[in-house]
Design an enzyme around this catalytic site. Structure first.
Site, PDB file in Angstrom:
ATOM      1  N   ASP A 312      45.422  35.664  36.482  1.00 35.81           N
ATOM      2  CA  ASP A 312      45.774  37.355  36.802  1.00 35.81           C
ATOM      3  C   ASP A 312      45.788  37.321  38.160  1.00 35.81           C
ATOM      4  O   ASP A 312      44.798  37.482  39.019  1.00 35.81           O
ATOM      5  CB  ASP A 312      44.904  38.230  36.213  1.00 35.81           C
ATOM      6  CG  ASP A 312      43.377  37.711  36.125  1.00 35.81           C
ATOM      7  OD1 ASP A 312      43.041  36.481  36.633  1.00 35.81           O
ATOM      8  OD2 ASP A 312      42.546  38.611  35.968  1.00 35.81           O
ATOM      9  N   GLU A 496      36.005  31.298  46.223  1.00 35.52           N
ATOM     10  CA  GLU A 496      36.524  31.231  44.890  1.00 35.52           C
ATOM     11  C   GLU A 496      38.139  30.410  44.849  1.00 35.52           C
ATOM     12  O   GLU A 496      38.423  29.855  43.854  1.00 35.52           O
ATOM     13  CB  GLU A 496      37.015  32.749  44.358  1.00 35.52           C
ATOM     14  CG  GLU A 496      37.814  32.829  43.128  1.00 35.52           C
ATOM     15  CD  GLU A 496      38.057  34.397  42.888  1.00 35.52           C
ATOM     16  OE1 GLU A 496      38.014  34.821  41.744  1.00 35.52           O
ATOM     17  OE2 GLU A 496      38.019  35.112  43.743  1.00 35.52           O
TER      18      GLU A 496
END
Length: 565
Positions: A312, A496
């Site tokens: 996403d 991340e």
């Protein structure tokens, strides 16, 4: 929501008779799911909408994670009485009636730590428990401690956790691996599936199904006992993903299941709700409003389903890579999801055999073989020379190359000759100085170029090694580890995602700032360090020069799929 069946008769492939027996037996278990907690947008109704639209907090997830100090119905009643009064202050009302999530304490690592020492020191920092969950908290309680990704993510996430667990195992923390498997089994038993994360607002969807692989990982330490212990939960999860299949006609879709016109059964991502996501409320409303030619509920469903994919967002789901409102996740059959479903079926077969049920093991093998043929028939783009997603609208395999194309290799579902072509495509189109590109499209979305993500680096590395492509696998590991090391040397943290167009830079794009921690990067980094360095000479930092492939210990797969023309 079923799609209409074709008006004219279609030839259907023979579906194994066992499939209906399997799903009939398991659907009973799936129907035993208890009443689930309501998400905050339902509990708080107009108050939730007004707070999010007022943008009281920079991150929409903040209020979604806030805990009501009393019964939400009473808070909502008070709000309705007070909101139109002179001098009403919405922020003050929120501060009085809710406990906001605390900012995580900034972790300052000791000076002079190696990369490995830094990661090993982070495991306790990232460990959480839900022993003191409040009554109306959106956080779902779990019986055992768990490791969170880090940053804004204060809960455990499904597919993140597998790659985190790889690192925990590499560090010798098998107790934490066992705890996390037990937690996910608890969620399956409690909710009928593993939600996106342990929040009430994540219950309407899952994420890439890695639970069976987690059990398989635990079995490396505990043997077949782990497979037998968690066989019931693996079966329940499989039933969740295949829910509705027994009533499907050719050319129809139901929730997460797709039946193509020849009877081939595959899966797609799906969210049971078609409203804005509570954690991204304002953003989703804006996306839906920006395309008045589509029903808002359709866009919301596709946004949510993209979140279920873990990607996403990405041009992978969009007709126009620069317009998020053109995404149509639910009409795309993903190659990575179906590869994971194939792997789940294979592990279910292994676990059934370990439990002494050879008949059921054979049934799961039959299902896996049928799915493998479906992947080869519908998800191989012969013109381009790579695996890709299947498009339900055009009835064709898509042309875009993404890092998801490596998943058939990762689960040993690819034909040998196609794996060789994938190695060439990967090196030519996706490999960058800092690792593997997610796609080659620069859309501004975080699951596109120039970003590279740790789980996709590992899937590619392991998948290519499975087919003897050790040089390309080493290139990916070496480039990505160099990126991680350079970033760590400068900032003393792992993040991340990374910009793979260079080395030493965190990734950008997406709905929130770059997060550090970071669970799956930690796990993959440890796995790759042990992959590139000989066991006799383990390394705590990334070597200054590229190692030779002899240090890679995984043997090439001898398995060859039988492609269906």
């Amino acid at each position: 929501m079923k799609s209409p069946a074709p008006s004219r008769p279609q030839k259907m492939a023979l579906i194994p008779a066992c499939i209906f027996l399997c799903f009939a037996a398991l659907s009973v278990q799936a129907e035993e799911t208890p009443v689930t907690p309501q998400p905050p947008d339902i509990l708080l109704g107009p108050l939730f909408n007004d707070v999010q639209n007022a943008k009281l907090f920079p991150d929409q997830k903040t209020f979604a994670d806030a805990v009501p100090n009393s019964d939400p119905l009473m808070i909502l009643a008070d709000y309705r009485m007070q909101q139109n009064q002179s001098g009403f202050d919405l922020r003050h009302f929120v501060n009085v009636n809710f406990t906001l999530p605390k900012e995580g304490e900034k972790y300052v690592p000791p000076e002079g730590q190696s990369l490995r020492e830094h990661i090993d020191g982070l495991w306790p920092v990232l460990t959480r428990s839900t022993e003191n969950t409040e009554k109306w908290d959106s956080l779902l309680p779990l019986p055992e401690p768990y490791v969170v990704p880090g940053g804004r993510f204060r809960e455990v996430y499904y597919w993140d956790s597998y790659f985190t667990m790889l690192g925990l195992a590499e560090s010798g923390h098998w107790d934490k691996v066992a705890d996390m498997v037990a937690n996910f089994a608890h969620e399956i038993d409690t909710y009928g599936h593993i939600p996106n994360g342990n929040r009430s607002y994540y219950l309407s969807r899952s994420q890439p199904p890695f639970f069976a692989l987690m059990v398989e990982l635990l079995a490396q330490h505990e043997g077949d006992a782990a497979l037998k212990q968690y066989l019931p939960q693996m079966q329940k999860e499989y039933a969740y993903w295949m829910d509705g299949v027994e009533n499907l006609q050719a050319g129809q879709q139901e929730k997460r299941v797709v039946k193509l016109q020849d009877g081939t059964l595959l899966n797609r991502y799906w969210d049971d709700r078609d409203t804005p996501r509570p954690e991204s409320w304002v953003e989703d409303i804006a996306t839906a409003k920006s395309n008045p030619n589509r029903p808002a509920t359709e866009i919301y469903r596709d946004l949510r389903s993209a979140a279920a994919s873990g990607w996403d967002f990405s041009s992978r789901w969009m007709d126009n890579p620069h317009q998020l409102n053109t995404l149509r996740t639910t009409s795309i059959v993903p190659v990575d999801l179906n590869s994971l479903m194939f792997k789940m079926e294979k592990i279910l077969a292994r676990a059934s055999k370990a439990a002494g049920d050879n008949a059921m093991a054979n049934q799961y093998e039959t299902l896996a073989n049928a799915r493998q043929k479906g992947i080869e028939k519908y998800m191989w783009n012969d013109q381009q020379g790579w695996y890709a997603d299947y498009d339900l609208k055009s009835h064709k395999v898509r042309n875009q190359l993404t890092a998801a194309a490596l998943f058939p290799l990762y689960v040993n579902a690819a034909a040998k000759d196609r794996a060789n072509k994938m190695a060439t495509a990967t090196k030519t189109h996706l490999l960058q100085p800092g690792g593997l590109n997610t796609t080659s499209v620069k859309s501004g979305q975080q699951w596109d170029a120039p970003n590279g993500w740790a789980p996709l680096q590992w899937v590619a590395t392991e998948g290519l090694q499975n087919y003897g492509q050790k040089e390309v696998a080493m290139d990916i590991s070496w480039h990505f580890l160099t990126n991680v090391q350079h970033t760590y040397d400068r900032e003393k943290k792992l993040v991340e995602k990374y910009d793979v167009s260079t080395t030493g830079t965190g990734g950008g794009g997406g709905e929130y700032p770059l997060q550090d921690g970071f669970g799956w990067t930690n796990g993959v980094t440890l796995k790759m360090l042990d992959l590139i360095c000989p066991k006799e000479q383990p390394c705590d930092n990334v070597p200054a020069t590229r190692p030779t492939v002899k240090s890679a210990t995984t043997q090439p797969s001898t398995k060859e799929a039988q492609p269906t023309p």
